[in-house]
Design a protein around this motif. Structure first.
Motif, PDB file in Angstrom:
ATOM      1  N   ARG A  15       0.794  -1.224   0.000  1.00 32.48           N
ATOM      2  CA  ARG A  15       0.000   0.000   0.000  1.00 32.48           C
ATOM      3  C   ARG A  15       0.831   1.281   0.000  1.00 32.48           C
ATOM      4  NH1 ARG A  15      -3.660  -1.980   5.012  1.00 32.48           N
ATOM      5  NH2 ARG A  15      -3.332   0.166   5.671  1.00 32.48           N
ATOM      6  N   LEU A  16       2.027   1.226   0.561  1.00 30.67           N
ATOM      7  CA  LEU A  16       2.843   2.432   0.726  1.00 30.67           C
ATOM      8  C   LEU A  16       4.288   2.169   0.303  1.00 30.67           C
ATOM      9  CD1 LEU A  16       1.579   3.519   4.264  1.00 30.67           C
ATOM     10  CD2 LEU A  16       1.078   4.665   2.099  1.00 30.67           C
ATOM     11  N   ASP A  17       4.935   3.173  -0.211  1.00 31.01           N
ATOM     12  CA  ASP A  17       6.337   3.094  -0.611  1.00 31.01           C
ATOM     13  C   ASP A  17       7.198   3.487   0.588  1.00 31.01           C
ATOM     14  OD1 ASP A  17       8.907   3.512  -1.620  1.00 31.01           O
ATOM     15  OD2 ASP A  17       8.218   4.604  -3.394  1.00 31.01           O
ATOM     16  N   ALA A  87       4.488  15.480   8.423  1.00 26.89           N
ATOM     17  CA  ALA A  87       4.993  14.935   7.153  1.00 26.89           C
ATOM     18  C   ALA A  87       4.574  13.482   6.988  1.00 26.89           C
ATOM     19  CB  ALA A  87       6.512  15.064   7.085  1.00 26.89           C
ATOM     20  N   ALA A  88       4.657  12.707   8.066  1.00 27.93           N
ATOM     21  CA  ALA A  88       4.236  11.304   8.013  1.00 27.93           C
ATOM     22  C   ALA A  88       2.734  11.202   7.749  1.00 27.93           C
ATOM     23  CB  ALA A  88       4.598  10.591   9.324  1.00 27.93           C
ATOM     24  N   ALA A  93      -1.827  10.012   4.200  1.00 27.21           N
ATOM     25  CA  ALA A  93      -3.206  10.517   4.201  1.00 27.21           C
ATOM     26  C   ALA A  93      -4.180   9.658   3.399  1.00 27.21           C
ATOM     27  CB  ALA A  93      -3.243  11.954   3.700  1.00 27.21           C
ATOM     28  N   GLU A  94      -3.814   9.300   2.181  1.00 23.50           N
ATOM     29  CA  GLU A  94      -4.730   8.496   1.361  1.00 23.50           C
ATOM     30  C   GLU A  94      -4.973   7.131   1.987  1.00 23.50           C
ATOM     31  OE1 GLU A  94      -3.837   8.266  -2.821  1.00 23.50           O
ATOM     32  OE2 GLU A  94      -3.320  10.398  -2.895  1.00 23.50           O
ATOM     33  N   ASP A  95      -3.906   6.519   2.508  1.00 29.40           N
ATOM     34  CA  ASP A  95      -4.071   5.204   3.116  1.00 29.40           C
ATOM     35  C   ASP A  95      -4.888   5.299   4.403  1.00 29.40           C
ATOM     36  OD1 ASP A  95      -3.088   2.317   2.691  1.00 29.40           O
ATOM     37  OD2 ASP A  95      -2.780   2.663   4.842  1.00 29.40           O
ATOM     38  N   MET A 102      -2.703   2.496  11.834  1.00 34.49           N
ATOM     39  CA  MET A 102      -2.334   3.177  13.077  1.00 34.49           C
ATOM     40  C   MET A 102      -0.965   3.817  12.846  1.00 34.49           C
ATOM     41  SD  MET A 102      -3.434   0.108  15.650  1.00 34.49           S
ATOM     42  CE  MET A 102      -3.559   1.046  17.167  1.00 34.49           C
ATOM     43  N   LEU A 103      -0.862   5.131  13.090  1.00 33.82           N
ATOM     44  CA  LEU A 103       0.368   5.879  12.868  1.00 33.82           C
ATOM     45  C   LEU A 103       0.773   6.546  14.176  1.00 33.82           C
ATOM     46  CD1 LEU A 103       2.499   7.113  10.905  1.00 33.82           C
ATOM     47  CD2 LEU A 103       0.840   8.951  10.474  1.00 33.82           C
TER      48      LEU A 103
END
Length: 130
Positions: A15-17, A87-88, A93-95, A102-103
């Motif tokens: 899902r994320l790079d 920034a994180a 945001a899209e995910d 959870m971030l």
């Protein structure tokens, strides 16, 4: 310094790079003006075995740890924490909008008396990065 370590659930690789997230966090750390660019180290580690909340394998997490040598003001640390976390959040945001994610981020000081360091990196960097 700081050392920025990212732990994440391996399912996020689809899902994320994560390499791009490393760059985003490095750039955000530089933008704060609190950290010398030559001392910034960012790394990411995938967790192969996770159990989040109800165990749904679609849940994901990113936990960011920022460790830095003591001596910076509380205001500088708060400002840097907020900027790096923003920034994180922007990167994710899209995910965050579409998936269960959870971030988190924690910044903490390293006791310089208990953490000896040496480095030759500055000899290999452009002058403006010292």
């Amino acid at each position: 310094m700081p050392h920025i370590a990212i732990q994440y659930s391996r399912n996020l690789e689809a899902r994320l790079d994560m390499a791009a997230l490393c760059r985003v966090l490095r750039d955000a750390a530089v933008e704060t003006g609190v950290f010398p660019p030559a001392g910034i180290r960012v790394r990411a580690f995938a967790a192969d075995h996770v159990l989040i909340a109800d165990g749904n394998p679609d849940h994901g997490f990113i936990d960011i740890s920022v460790r830095l040598r003591g001596g910076r003001s509380a205001a500088d640390k708060r400002r840097a924490t907020a900027h790096i976390f923003a920034a994180a959040e922007g990167f994710c945001a899209e995910d965050l909008a579409a998936n269960s994610l959870m971030l988190s981020l924690e910044m903490r000081d390293i006791d310089p008396d208990l953490s000896p360091k040496t480095s030759s990196i500055r000899r290999f960097l452009p002058e403006d990065m010292h």
